[in-house]
Enzyme design. Sequence first.
Site, mmCIF file in Angstrom:
data_model
loop_
_atom_site.group_PDB
_atom_site.id
_atom_site.type_symbol
_atom_site.label_atom_id
_atom_site.label_comp_id
_atom_site.label_asym_id
_atom_site.label_seq_id
_atom_site.Cartn_x
_atom_site.Cartn_y
_atom_site.Cartn_z
ATOM 1 N N TYR A 60 0.899 -1.167 0.000
ATOM 2 C CA TYR A 60 0.000 0.000 0.000
ATOM 3 C C TYR A 60 0.929 1.205 0.000
ATOM 4 O O TYR A 60 1.576 1.494 1.008
ATOM 5 C CB TYR A 60 -0.868 -0.053 1.254
ATOM 6 C CG TYR A 60 -1.932 1.029 1.315
ATOM 7 C CD1 TYR A 60 -3.281 0.705 1.232
ATOM 8 C CD2 TYR A 60 -1.594 2.370 1.459
ATOM 9 C CE1 TYR A 60 -4.264 1.692 1.292
ATOM 10 C CE2 TYR A 60 -2.561 3.360 1.511
ATOM 11 C CZ TYR A 60 -3.887 3.003 1.436
ATOM 12 O OH TYR A 60 -4.852 3.973 1.495
ATOM 13 N N TYR A 124 1.885 5.296 6.946
ATOM 14 C CA TYR A 124 2.547 4.392 5.988
ATOM 15 C C TYR A 124 3.821 3.831 6.616
ATOM 16 O O TYR A 124 4.059 2.615 6.584
ATOM 17 C CB TYR A 124 2.849 5.173 4.709
ATOM 18 C CG TYR A 124 3.800 4.493 3.747
ATOM 19 C CD1 TYR A 124 3.371 3.434 2.950
ATOM 20 C CD2 TYR A 124 5.124 4.926 3.624
ATOM 21 C CE1 TYR A 124 4.245 2.818 2.056
ATOM 22 C CE2 TYR A 124 5.998 4.325 2.730
ATOM 23 C CZ TYR A 124 5.556 3.264 1.955
ATOM 24 O OH TYR A 124 6.426 2.660 1.071
HETATM 25 N N1 NAP Z 1 7.476 4.091 -4.291
HETATM 26 C C1 NAP Z 1 8.435 4.462 -3.430
HETATM 27 O O1 NAP Z 1 8.926 5.592 -3.464
HETATM 28 C C2 NAP Z 1 8.943 3.475 -2.402
HETATM 29 C C3 NAP Z 1 9.942 3.909 -1.510
HETATM 30 C C4 NAP Z 1 10.420 3.007 -0.563
HETATM 31 C C5 NAP Z 1 9.918 1.722 -0.514
HETATM 32 N N2 NAP Z 1 8.943 1.334 -1.380
HETATM 33 C C6 NAP Z 1 8.411 -0.028 -1.253
HETATM 34 O O2 NAP Z 1 8.700 -0.781 -2.418
HETATM 35 C C7 NAP Z 1 7.648 -1.702 -2.680
HETATM 36 C C8 NAP Z 1 7.175 -1.549 -4.115
HETATM 37 O O3 NAP Z 1 6.837 -0.195 -4.330
HETATM 38 P P1 NAP Z 1 6.520 0.408 -5.783
HETATM 39 O O4 NAP Z 1 7.131 1.757 -5.830
HETATM 40 O O5 NAP Z 1 6.808 -0.582 -6.849
HETATM 41 O O6 NAP Z 1 4.957 0.618 -5.580
HETATM 42 P P2 NAP Z 1 3.772 0.687 -6.629
HETATM 43 O O7 NAP Z 1 4.249 1.045 -7.977
HETATM 44 O O8 NAP Z 1 2.701 1.502 -5.957
HETATM 45 O O9 NAP Z 1 3.308 -0.838 -6.669
HETATM 46 C C9 NAP Z 1 2.719 -1.452 -5.577
HETATM 47 C C10 NAP Z 1 1.958 -2.641 -6.105
HETATM 48 O O10 NAP Z 1 1.303 -3.239 -4.968
HETATM 49 C C11 NAP Z 1 0.044 -3.620 -5.386
HETATM 50 N N3 NAP Z 1 -0.897 -3.680 -4.283
HETATM 51 C C12 NAP Z 1 -1.449 -2.686 -3.552
HETATM 52 N N4 NAP Z 1 -2.307 -3.173 -2.660
HETATM 53 C C13 NAP Z 1 -2.287 -4.524 -2.835
HETATM 54 C C14 NAP Z 1 -2.985 -5.598 -2.216
HETATM 55 N N5 NAP Z 1 -3.897 -5.402 -1.266
HETATM 56 N N6 NAP Z 1 -2.709 -6.852 -2.640
HETATM 57 C C15 NAP Z 1 -1.824 -7.089 -3.633
HETATM 58 N N7 NAP Z 1 -1.164 -6.111 -4.269
HETATM 59 C C16 NAP Z 1 -1.405 -4.848 -3.864
HETATM 60 C C17 NAP Z 1 -0.434 -2.578 -6.376
HETATM 61 O O11 NAP Z 1 -1.407 -3.201 -7.171
HETATM 62 P P3 NAP Z 1 -2.296 -2.406 -8.270
HETATM 63 O O12 NAP Z 1 -1.377 -2.280 -9.450
HETATM 64 O O13 NAP Z 1 -3.447 -3.334 -8.489
HETATM 65 O O14 NAP Z 1 -2.669 -1.113 -7.631
HETATM 66 C C18 NAP Z 1 0.867 -2.245 -7.113
HETATM 67 O O15 NAP Z 1 1.001 -3.006 -8.298
HETATM 68 C C19 NAP Z 1 6.586 -1.449 -1.614
HETATM 69 O O16 NAP Z 1 6.783 -2.339 -0.566
HETATM 70 C C20 NAP Z 1 6.899 -0.047 -1.134
HETATM 71 O O17 NAP Z 1 6.472 0.160 0.201
HETATM 72 C C21 NAP Z 1 8.473 2.175 -2.351
#
Ligand code: NAP
Length: 298
Positions: A60, A124
């Site tokens: 999330y 978060y």
């Molecule tokens: N983005 C950042 O800046 C950042 C920074 C630090 C750490 N992270 C961590 O890195 C990881 C990946 O992030 P990202 O940037 O690739 O995020 P992202 O692009 O928002 O992708 C997150 C994915 O999780 C899926 N998701 C959300 N709720 C879900 C649920 N209930 N069940 C199954 N899937 C679900 C979403 O599905 P949908 O496509 O269907 O919405 C999306 O495809 C996460 O753990 C995040 O906390 C991210």
Amino acid sequence: MRLVVLGANGQIGRELTRSLTPLGDVVALDRAGCDLARLDMIPGVVHNTRPDVLVNAAGYTAVDKAETDEALATLVNGTAPGVIAHEARKVGALLVHYSTDYVFDGAKAAPYVEDDPPSPLNAYGRGKLAGERAIGAAGGDHLILRTSWVFAARGHNFLRTMLRLARERDELRVVSDQVGAPTWARDIADATAEVIRLAQRERGGRQFNSELLHMTAAGAASWHGFAQAIFDGASDRIASRPTLRAIATEDFPTPARRPKNSQLCCDRLRERFGVTLPQWTSGLERCLADLRADAKEP
Ligand SMILES: NC(=O)c1ccc[n+]([C@@H]2O[C@H](COP(=O)([O-])OP(=O)(O)OC[C@H]3O[C@@H](n4cnc5c(N)ncnc54)[C@H](OP(=O)(O)O)[C@@H]3O)[C@@H](O)[C@H]2O)c1
């Protein structure tokens, strides 16, 4: 080797599907394939896919929305990772999971190391920290990779928001007192693949230790500096470059508070696996080249 990716439709998840392919058979599951808000779905998915390595890139990630939706954010980011870890342990899989710089409050004057005490400022960050702890408590083989400020050619991210706003506005006000490492999702995915390759070798030789590791691009910038670099690098895509104004966090109130210092020290990742991510400016350059190539496709 069979590798299962959860969250395969996200920024990191999409890149992982590509980066992990040389390591073995990749099973890519999006939200429909495994919904982390439905904890009862997780055991069946893990049991049926029988992974050697399970990579959880689902999360999330709507940081501001989580302030008013903390129960769901905590279920997905805090509770589900514990269930995943428990199931991974049962089938003997290595769990690789992503966490965030937002577990810290940003008050430290230097880059954060893994042993610095976390103190999240927002819902978060609290959920992600709960996820880290739940994975540790499950007791199986795992690696938790904390990253930051992720961007990619697709998905919701600062790069794409800036490119859109540049077409809509003459002036943009961007925060200049939050500093972090903008990190290209592909660099995270490639580094993760190398880490998995080496971790599986360690596991084969019974020399593996579960660990929390920081994994971000090298270098640092403020959001304002990142925006400036985006406009410099994408000048061919922007008809008329907007004026960029540096503002303070206090002048741009958001529902979720964010750390002023988001920098993570990645020495431990280098020391254990010999892995260093490229400079953030290099990631940006290559991501913009990718966007250009996409735009040229018929
Ligand atoms: N983005 C950042 O800046 C950042 C920074 C630090 C750490 N992270 C961590 O890195 C990881 C990946 O992030 P990202 O940037 O690739 O995020 P992202 O692009 O928002 O992708 C997150 C994915 O999780 C899926 N998701 C959300 N709720 C879900 C649920 N209930 N069940 C199954 N899937 C679900 C979403 O599905 P949908 O496509 O269907 O919405 C999306 O495809 C996460 O753990 C995040 O906390 C991210």
